[in-house]
Design a protein around this motif. Structure first.
Motif, PDB file in Angstrom:
ATOM      1  N   GLU A   1       0.876  -1.380   0.166  1.00  0.00           N
ATOM      2  CA  GLU A   1      -0.213  -0.124  -0.087  1.00  0.00           C
ATOM      3  C   GLU A   1       0.830   1.535   0.017  1.00  0.00           C
ATOM      4  O   GLU A   1       1.724   1.144   0.330  1.00  0.00           O
ATOM      5  CB  GLU A   1      -0.605   0.380   1.396  1.00  0.00           C
ATOM      6  N   GLY A   2       0.377   2.361  -0.563  1.00  0.00           N
ATOM      7  CA  GLY A   2       1.306   3.700  -0.969  1.00  0.00           C
ATOM      8  C   GLY A   2      -0.301   4.352  -0.371  1.00  0.00           C
ATOM      9  O   GLY A   2      -0.343   5.061  -1.648  1.00  0.00           O
ATOM     10  N   GLN A   3      -0.060   5.155   0.725  1.00  0.00           N
ATOM     11  CA  GLN A   3      -1.266   6.039   1.000  1.00  0.00           C
ATOM     12  C   GLN A   3      -2.725   5.455   0.299  1.00  0.00           C
ATOM     13  O   GLN A   3      -3.041   4.809   0.431  1.00  0.00           O
ATOM     14  CB  GLN A   3      -1.512   7.429   0.091  1.00  0.00           C
ATOM     15  N   ASN A   4      -3.548   6.235  -1.463  1.00  0.00           N
ATOM     16  CA  ASN A   4      -4.580   6.249  -0.915  1.00  0.00           C
ATOM     17  C   ASN A   4      -4.855   5.159  -2.474  1.00  0.00           C
ATOM     18  O   ASN A   4      -5.714   4.825  -2.838  1.00  0.00           O
ATOM     19  CB  ASN A   4      -5.050   7.243  -1.683  1.00  0.00           C
ATOM     20  N   LEU A   5      -3.271   4.695  -2.963  1.00  0.00           N
ATOM     21  CA  LEU A   5      -3.121   3.548  -4.056  1.00  0.00           C
ATOM     22  C   LEU A   5      -2.672   1.870  -3.522  1.00  0.00           C
ATOM     23  O   LEU A   5      -1.519   2.068  -2.604  1.00  0.00           O
ATOM     24  CB  LEU A   5      -3.131   4.539  -4.895  1.00  0.00           C
ATOM     25  N   ALA A   6      -3.557   0.984  -3.567  1.00  0.00           N
ATOM     26  CA  ALA A   6      -3.413  -0.437  -3.308  1.00  0.00           C
ATOM     27  C   ALA A   6      -2.408  -1.401  -4.666  1.00  0.00           C
ATOM     28  O   ALA A   6      -3.567  -1.276  -5.990  1.00  0.00           O
ATOM     29  CB  ALA A   6      -3.866  -0.774  -2.534  1.00  0.00           C
ATOM     30  N   ALA A   7      -1.751  -1.866  -4.398  1.00  0.00           N
ATOM     31  CA  ALA A   7      -1.422  -3.205  -5.911  1.00  0.00           C
ATOM     32  C   ALA A   7      -1.156  -5.117  -4.680  1.00  0.00           C
ATOM     33  O   ALA A   7      -1.014  -4.583  -3.731  1.00  0.00           O
ATOM     34  CB  ALA A   7      -0.415  -2.834  -6.868  1.00  0.00           C
ATOM     35  N   ASP A   8      -1.116  -5.585  -5.998  1.00  0.00           N
ATOM     36  CA  ASP A   8      -1.002  -7.147  -5.077  1.00  0.00           C
ATOM     37  C   ASP A   8      -0.196  -7.289  -6.169  1.00  0.00           C
ATOM     38  O   ASP A   8       0.365  -7.221  -7.527  1.00  0.00           O
ATOM     39  CB  ASP A   8      -1.830  -7.428  -5.521  1.00  0.00           C
ATOM     40  N   ASN A   9       1.086  -8.115  -4.996  1.00  0.00           N
ATOM     41  CA  ASN A   9       1.891  -8.988  -5.382  1.00  0.00           C
ATOM     42  C   ASN A   9       1.648 -10.213  -6.146  1.00  0.00           C
ATOM     43  O   ASN A   9       0.843 -10.925  -5.918  1.00  0.00           O
ATOM     44  CB  ASN A   9       3.548  -9.276  -4.509  1.00  0.00           C
ATOM     45  N   VAL A  10       2.322 -10.915  -7.268  1.00  0.00           N
ATOM     46  CA  VAL A  10       1.340 -11.967  -8.232  1.00  0.00           C
ATOM     47  C   VAL A  10       2.608 -12.933  -8.105  1.00  0.00           C
ATOM     48  O   VAL A  10       3.927 -13.022  -9.120  1.00  0.00           O
ATOM     49  CB  VAL A  10       0.999 -11.432  -9.090  1.00  0.00           C
TER      50      VAL A  10
ATOM     51  N   GLU B   1       2.568   6.390  -5.905  1.00  0.00           N
ATOM     52  CA  GLU B   1       2.822   4.283  -6.840  1.00  0.00           C
ATOM     53  C   GLU B   1       2.646   3.608  -6.229  1.00  0.00           C
ATOM     54  O   GLU B   1       3.031   3.803  -4.563  1.00  0.00           O
ATOM     55  CB  GLU B   1       4.340   4.867  -7.710  1.00  0.00           C
ATOM     56  N   ALA B   2       1.993   2.722  -6.542  1.00  0.00           N
ATOM     57  CA  ALA B   2       2.116   1.364  -5.787  1.00  0.00           C
ATOM     58  C   ALA B   2       2.946   0.167  -7.047  1.00  0.00           C
ATOM     59  O   ALA B   2       2.435   0.499  -7.830  1.00  0.00           O
ATOM     60  CB  ALA B   2       0.197   0.902  -5.450  1.00  0.00           C
ATOM     61  N   TYR B   3       2.831  -0.716  -6.077  1.00  0.00           N
ATOM     62  CA  TYR B   3       4.045  -1.128  -6.888  1.00  0.00           C
ATOM     63  C   TYR B   3       3.443  -2.993  -7.517  1.00  0.00           C
ATOM     64  O   TYR B   3       2.653  -3.819  -5.337  1.00  0.00           O
ATOM     65  CB  TYR B   3       5.312  -2.167  -6.722  1.00  0.00           C
ATOM     66  N   ALA B   4       3.474  -3.955  -7.941  1.00  0.00           N
ATOM     67  CA  ALA B   4       3.537  -5.603  -8.169  1.00  0.00           C
ATOM     68  C   ALA B   4       4.430  -6.147  -8.505  1.00  0.00           C
ATOM     69  O   ALA B   4       4.766  -5.349  -9.727  1.00  0.00           O
ATOM     70  CB  ALA B   4       1.979  -5.594  -9.256  1.00  0.00           C
ATOM     71  N   ASP B   5       4.758  -6.827  -8.450  1.00  0.00           N
ATOM     72  CA  ASP B   5       5.753  -7.790  -8.447  1.00  0.00           C
ATOM     73  C   ASP B   5       5.389  -8.972  -8.738  1.00  0.00           C
ATOM     74  O   ASP B   5       4.290 -10.498  -7.968  1.00  0.00           O
ATOM     75  CB  ASP B   5       6.980  -8.043  -7.181  1.00  0.00           C
ATOM     76  N   ILE B   6       5.835  -9.327 -10.350  1.00  0.00           N
ATOM     77  CA  ILE B   6       5.441 -10.750 -10.396  1.00  0.00           C
ATOM     78  C   ILE B   6       6.794 -11.705 -10.373  1.00  0.00           C
ATOM     79  O   ILE B   6       7.511 -11.379 -10.882  1.00  0.00           O
ATOM     80  CB  ILE B   6       4.594 -10.619 -11.809  1.00  0.00           C
TER      81      ILE B   6
END
Length: 403
Positions: free
Chosen positions: A34-43, A124-129
């Motif tokens: 999570e980064g503030q108001n934005l979120a992403a998932d690692n896959v 920015e939010a990050y999703a590691d594949i």
């Protein structure tokens, strides 16, 4: 199946089955960043399958969402795909989510994907594949095709081209074996894993399976299996076919030699230890027949069986009894019955003695005759007689004395 040397027990190996069940399509390990108001998932995704990247906004103020690849190239700007890679497809677009699928994932797709939200300042939010590559079918090799019983054999199992490196376990029947494992990087981010196991073999290992089991997050139930084929020297046993009881003079003797081994014994011989076999003894295959026994035939008769692995033997000791031995023998006495009868009799006698003793004890007492009445105070026996009731007043009368 090959045999090397006449005194060795051997094992040969045959491939039985290789099976694998891959993880369900789209399986992924999800870690939220999570980064503030934005979120992403690692896959985590298996090579060749589909990964899904989700950029989520909790409270959107009409800011623009876009998705960048690891090289910071825009994959999607809102619902528009500037990148000319048709493997990326829009799954969902709204004010609160941009969800994109990537099909036929390869190792080159691995890396950090960026979700951007155009706010002030930008978020920015990050999703590691992470791309998982399952190993190929394992291969088992043996150091030698045959091995003697009691000696050591070595098996090698190799799993090629996996990411991450696979782990290998060994099972011999229900017993887990410990192997020595080496890991080698064979290509960009791909590994080859080799495991060697050593163990001593016995004839009980014949037909037992040896499994090389591969453990990897991208695959389940991947194994290679071989069955051991063990060669061992014969096991020999002599069975008396006739007679059933004592061997007497004049009887016939029939012995059978049972020999089992792998390979099957190719030679069975009869001999008499330290003496010659009787001249009229007949050997037919594995059987020895001697007719009209006499005491000169007493001795140890031996059956020797051999195969390519070795030889073994069993002995039968012959003792010839007199022709009438065992006849007219007294009947066997059942000592247990006799002991029981004696115990009952002794118990009955003991009970009778106890009853008689109690009877005499109750009737025991002191008895006086009438002649003694009134004589208690006499000074001597003569006076007692004179004073006794029933009276003997005349001293010249006849006196009675009681001793």
């Amino acid at each position: 199946m090959a045999i090397t040397g006449s005194g060795s027990l051997a094992i040969s190996f045959s491939v039985f089955v290789i099976s694998a069940a891959f993880l369900p399509k789209g399986a992924a390990e999800t870690v939220t960043v999570e980064g503030q108001n934005l979120a992403a998932d690692n896959v985590s995704v298996i090579e060749g399958e589909t990964a899904t990247i989700s950029c989520r906004v909790k409270n959107n103020d009409d800011s623009v969402i876009q998705l960048l690849n690891p090289n910071r190239q825009t994959i999607y700007f809102k619902d528009v795909r500037p990148l000319k890679d048709s493997r990326f497809q829009l799954v969902n677009f709204s004010d609160n989510e941009l969800r994109v699928s990537l099909s036929n994932v390869s190792l080159s797709d691995e890396g950090r994907y960026v979700c951007q939200l155009y706010t002030d300042p930008p978020q920015e939010a990050y999703a590691d594949i992470t791309v998982l590559v399952p190993p190929g079918s394992p291969i088992i090799e043996s150091r030698e095709d045959v091995v003697s019983e009691g000696n050591e054999t070595e098996l090698t199992c190799t799993a090629m081209g996996s990411k991450p490196a696979a782990s290998i376990r060994w099972m011999k029947g229900e017993e887990e074996l410990t192997g020595e494992t080496t890991v080698e990087e064979i290509d960009e981010r791909l590994f080859a894993v080799t495991s060697r196991v050593r163990f001593s073999v016995t004839k009980e290992d014949d037909g037992v399976s040896v499994d090389c089991i591969i453990d990897h997050p991208a695959v389940k139930d991947l194994l290679a299996q071989r069955h051991l084929e063990v060669l061992y020297k014969p096991e020999v046993k002599i069975v008396v076919t006739y007679p059933e009881g004592l061997t007497r003079e004049g009887d016939n003797l029939d012995l059978s030699c049972i020999a089992e081994g792998k390979p099957h014994p190719h030679q069975i011989n009869w001999m008499r230890v330290e003496e010659d076999v009787p001249p009229h003894a007949v050997v037919t295959g594995s059987d020895l027949y001697i007719e009209n026994l006499n005491k000169s035939y007493n001795g140890t008769y031996r059956c020797v069986a051999s195969n390519a692995v070795g030889e073994a033997y069993d002995d039968y000791i012959l003792y010839v009894y007199d022709s009438r031995a065992g006849e007219g023998a007294p009947q066997k006495i059942d000592h247990a019955v006799i002991g029981g009868v004696v115990a009952v009799v002794m118990f009955a006698i003991l009970c009778a003695l106890i009853v008689l003793g109690r009877y005499f004890a109750r009737h025991k007492g002191t008895y006086f005759t009438h002649e003694a009445k009134g004589a208690d105070d006499a000074a001597d026996a003569d006076t007692a007689i004179i004073n006794a009731e029933g009276g003997h007043n005349n001293t010249d009368e006849k006196k009675e004395y009681y001793i």
